[in-house]
Design a protein around this motif. Sequence first.
Motif: not given
Ligand SMILES: Cc1cc2nc3c(=O)[nH]c(=O)nc-3n(C[C@H](O)[C@H](O)[C@H](O)COP(=O)(O)OP(=O)(O)OC[C@H]3O[C@@H](n4cnc5c(N)ncnc54)[C@H](O)[C@@H]3O)c2cc1C
Length: 459
Positions: A68, A72, A74-75, A90, A133, A136, A142, A146-147, A205-206, A335, A337, A417, A452
């Motif tokens: 899921p 995408g 999380t880095l 999704m 957060p 981006p 969600v 979830l993380i 982590l899904g 980048f 972290y 994460k 996953n």
């Molecule tokens: C510049 C930068 C700054 C950031 N700052 C922050 C911050 O301040 N705070 C913070 O918390 N994070 C931060 N992050 C980390 C990350 O980007 C965020 O937490 C982001 O919100 C994750 O959302 P995503 O949609 O990218 O999740 P994804 O990467 O798509 O998913 C995260 C995890 O959840 C699972 N998943 C996703 N959707 C579902 C679903 N519907 N059902 C079941 N599992 C699912 C995925 O399989 C994966 O394991 C940052 C990242 C960057 C690049």
Amino acid sequence: MKEDFLSRLAVIVGQDYVSNRPEDLYLYSRDPGAQKPRRADYVVMPRTVDEVQQIVRLANQEKIPLTPMGAGLTLSALTVPLRGGIALDMKRMDSIIEVNEASRYAVIEAGVTQAALRAYLEKHHPHLQHSTPESPPTATIVGNILIQGHGHLTPRYGINSQMVNGMEVVLPTGEVCKLGSSSISPSWFSRDPLPDLMGLFLGWLGTTGIVTKLSMQLFPKPSYRDLLLFVSDSTELIPEIIDELSQINLLENCFIITQEKPRWAQRIYYIIVISGQSQAEFETKKGLHNQIFQKHPDKVSPVNEEPALTPLRERFLGVPPFAATAADFRKGGGFEYTGAILPIEVIPRAWQSGIEIAHKYDLLYQLGIQLLPNGHSVMLAYSYPFNRAVAEEADRARGALDETNHLTLELGGVVWKPELPAQKLILERMDVGTRQLIDRIKKMLDPNGIMNPGNWEVS
Ligand SMILES: Cc1cc2nc3c(=O)[nH]c(=O)nc-3n(C[C@H](O)[C@H](O)[C@H](O)COP(=O)(O)OP(=O)(O)OC[C@H]3O[C@@H](n4cnc5c(N)ncnc54)[C@H](O)[C@@H]3O)c2cc1C
């Protein structure tokens, strides 16, 4: 088999929302961090819960992995399919279903982004906000919850996963269930006091199910908001200041940062966000926080001059703030972290070691503490910028991340994460009984091991 499977997916979601073309799979096979790509075989974009169920059943029938994905971002490559198979994107499930003003919550679908909810609230409920957060704007709410992510209201109201009132989940075998008050009531207002099943999906982590809807708490937007900025050179002072801030516990947010470039940023900056509904509340809070820092005149001073003043105000006053603006983005854009969740007492050592690790790998350091609720712990982000076009630099960034993760665990902390190598480090150290429990829960929920796979893999 490949084309046949693709057409079976197409029967479920429509031809336009499946693909196995290399140019489409490219994006789903990597993320913007430093981890190496792994190839996805198919991407599918469902629109309804029923479609998600059908996809899950088909994946089970053929024993094809299913990952899921929100944005995408999380880095840590948590949506890069380690064993190939289906990337379950999704993003089309993007409805904001309800905003309840009185009980202050929003019910959203899994693809709703940070930017979409924020824009919706600004337009229709301008006095409400969600904990945002700094990821981006396309990151999903969600995915972030979830993380167990953090937002701009975390020190005051909790980490974002603590703000969940309920969920709708498609289990790895295709059944749907609702968690929280929504399991017995039309209202998604509360997580308590039923058995708390949310923990089966938060932090996994899904690997345990697909969240299709989620209810999250909203909070009043303050009428007054500003920053207090202080600077110091003493790492030893950090735990003391956190303790004093927690005694009054009135701030909205607090960051403690340093970075190698520009030169002025090499000191330790405290960024305190104060907010209030009335001017009296706001001024009182400001006064009380100023007093904390005035108690240490030989170790800390207010920032009221350039070159630091304007850049710090610009980076931190907005929602979201920009703590992770690493110093060297322009050279190739890479980048990553690692977030160390740490007890307060180890901060001075963690801080100093972070600078040493960055230098050992010839990278620029950037450290940022996000205070966690009530000052019981912190998230210390160690950011490593690198040039994506230079493989050797990406190797160095991976080396620094790995060493930082070892450090976090050595200091008694937990890696947030965690990318795959960090998950392995955590599992190696984990209490045996806990590891076995994780294994049993995964096998019970996902008997064919399709969700996953590779993540949180105990056996
Ligand atoms: C510049 C930068 C700054 C950031 N700052 C922050 C911050 O301040 N705070 C913070 O918390 N994070 C931060 N992050 C980390 C990350 O980007 C965020 O937490 C982001 O919100 C994750 O959302 P995503 O949609 O990218 O999740 P994804 O990467 O798509 O998913 C995260 C995890 O959840 C699972 N998943 C996703 N959707 C579902 C679903 N519907 N059902 C079941 N599992 C699912 C995925 O399989 C994966 O394991 C940052 C990242 C960057 C690049």
